[in-house]
Write an enzyme that holds these catalytic residues in place. Sequence first.
Site, short mmCIF file in Angstrom:
data_model
loop_
_atom_site.label_atom_id
_atom_site.label_comp_id
_atom_site.label_asym_id
_atom_site.label_seq_id
_atom_site.Cartn_x
_atom_site.Cartn_y
_atom_site.Cartn_z
N GLN A 51 47.67 -92.31 -102.43
CA GLN A 51 47.25 -93.28 -103.43
C GLN A 51 48.41 -94.15 -103.94
O GLN A 51 49.58 -93.85 -103.71
CB GLN A 51 46.63 -92.54 -104.63
CG GLN A 51 45.27 -91.93 -104.34
CD GLN A 51 44.60 -91.48 -105.62
OE1 GLN A 51 44.59 -90.30 -105.94
NE2 GLN A 51 44.05 -92.41 -106.37
N HIS A 52 48.02 -95.22 -104.64
CA HIS A 52 48.93 -96.04 -105.47
C HIS A 52 49.88 -96.94 -104.70
O HIS A 52 50.61 -97.71 -105.33
CB HIS A 52 49.78 -95.17 -106.41
CG HIS A 52 49.02 -94.12 -107.15
ND1 HIS A 52 47.95 -94.41 -107.96
CD2 HIS A 52 49.20 -92.78 -107.22
CE1 HIS A 52 47.49 -93.28 -108.50
NE2 HIS A 52 48.22 -92.28 -108.06
N ASP A 68 43.72 -89.88 -101.06
CA ASP A 68 43.81 -88.52 -100.53
C ASP A 68 43.22 -87.49 -101.50
O ASP A 68 42.60 -86.51 -101.07
CB ASP A 68 45.25 -88.17 -100.16
CG ASP A 68 46.26 -88.45 -101.26
OD1 ASP A 68 45.86 -88.87 -102.37
OD2 ASP A 68 47.46 -88.25 -101.00
#
Length: 497
Positions: free
Chosen positions: A79-80, A241
Amino acid sequence: MTLVAGIDAGTQSVKVVVYDPAARLVVASASAPLELISGDDGSREQHPSDWVAAVQACFGRFDAEVRGRIAALAVSGQQHGFVPLDADGQVLAPAKLWNDTSSAAECGQIMDAVGGAQRCIELAGNPILAGYTAPKLPWTRKHRPDVYARLATILLPHDYLNFVLTGRTFCEYGDASGTGWLDVRTRQWSKDLLRATDPQRDLSACLPPLAPPDALFDVAPAIAAQLGLPATAKVAVGGGDNMMAAIGTGCVAEGRLAMSLGTSGTLFAYSDTPVVDPQGAWAAFCSSTGGWLPLICTMNCTAATEQVARLFGFSTREGDAYIHATPPGADGLTLLPFLNGERTPDLPHGKGVLAGLDPHNMSPAHVYRAAMEGATYSLKYGYDAFVRAGLRFERIVLTGGGANSAAWRQMVADVFDLPVDVPRQAEGAAFGAALQALWSLRRAQGDATPLSQLVEHHIATDPALAAVPDPARATAYRAPYQRFLHHLDAVTPLYAG
């Protein structure tokens, strides 16, 4: 004879599993390592082309007959991250990752622009934390102005792999929650937060459209040929994820708690309604299934144990022996494992702190135990916030690389005083992506089975890997955990700025 595949693009490697839903069996799996580019300023980056090469390497290890039977696949991604594309779809710079803390200062700047962290939570459900996508934009504008000037599309890591697979740009609600721009209550991009990120530019024009959880896309012909997939294969929307691990561990109904012991550590629980903490004690994310996924994330989990093992010249595969050779509490040794800064607690400038050394505990075994305990206590710190909010859980479902350690499974059971289950499919995120692909494919074919029922049918736990709390050890961990909290209180002023 239909097969489905799940791709998990993590920080350390790409993993692919191929699942036979009729036999309820993973028929093929492969992984390929990834390199991390680290900087002294806290930057953590990867080349998106490396993700693509790793995916190709994994599929290249499967028999042609297996690849030819894959009807649908989905991507789970770290992520991110921030993948900048130009107007022609070309990557402009390395992707800045979830554990990149170089843009920590920009977090405060964005929140100040909307009236502070509290206002940010009111607008979107979350404060802007180090590692989120939003602060990476002003960082790029400052440090890579040529890249920012040519920026046409903002993608997350899993979005980028979907773009490679389909030739189309799209995002989904779970992963979008981790940008800092999505209002998780309404599932819409926050205009106020986008404006606060860059008041001189309309960033919404750079964001891909949001796709529903059951969306299906055609695989691009060229990539189908490269990977050996049927030209008719479909690509499901996938997700972050943690969202895919929630599916892969059965965390798709209320009352279930999943824990991932990976490079980062996570705790997440499904909810049918938004679960927003007014103080931002946890991430109030959407799930990738139409619900919500309140989540605790620590940035140093197996990252800490692996670093200690390397320091003393052994492998984490040998680590359980070191745990068994030392008592709970490591004879007074405490490690705050904030080697990469930390998100829970929110200390992006944090550093690792080893406290309580004496002649009796100055050994590799004690330091290794302190690292494992510290990573576990960090998750317990976040779990306590869930409990204070009234959330209650009966069991923990454990996934991630750390779940391979019997000693760590038992430590989690003892520290949390809850039974621990481990799914038979160890790769929770990749397996969850495969199940999402299966569910989306069947829905497109007219099957209205809810995802929760499909997951319940396909997920099983391994009784041999289960752990139950030992009353004596559960008691023995309470004082060391309190010691951890005391040390945390002591060092927080040092790293809070």
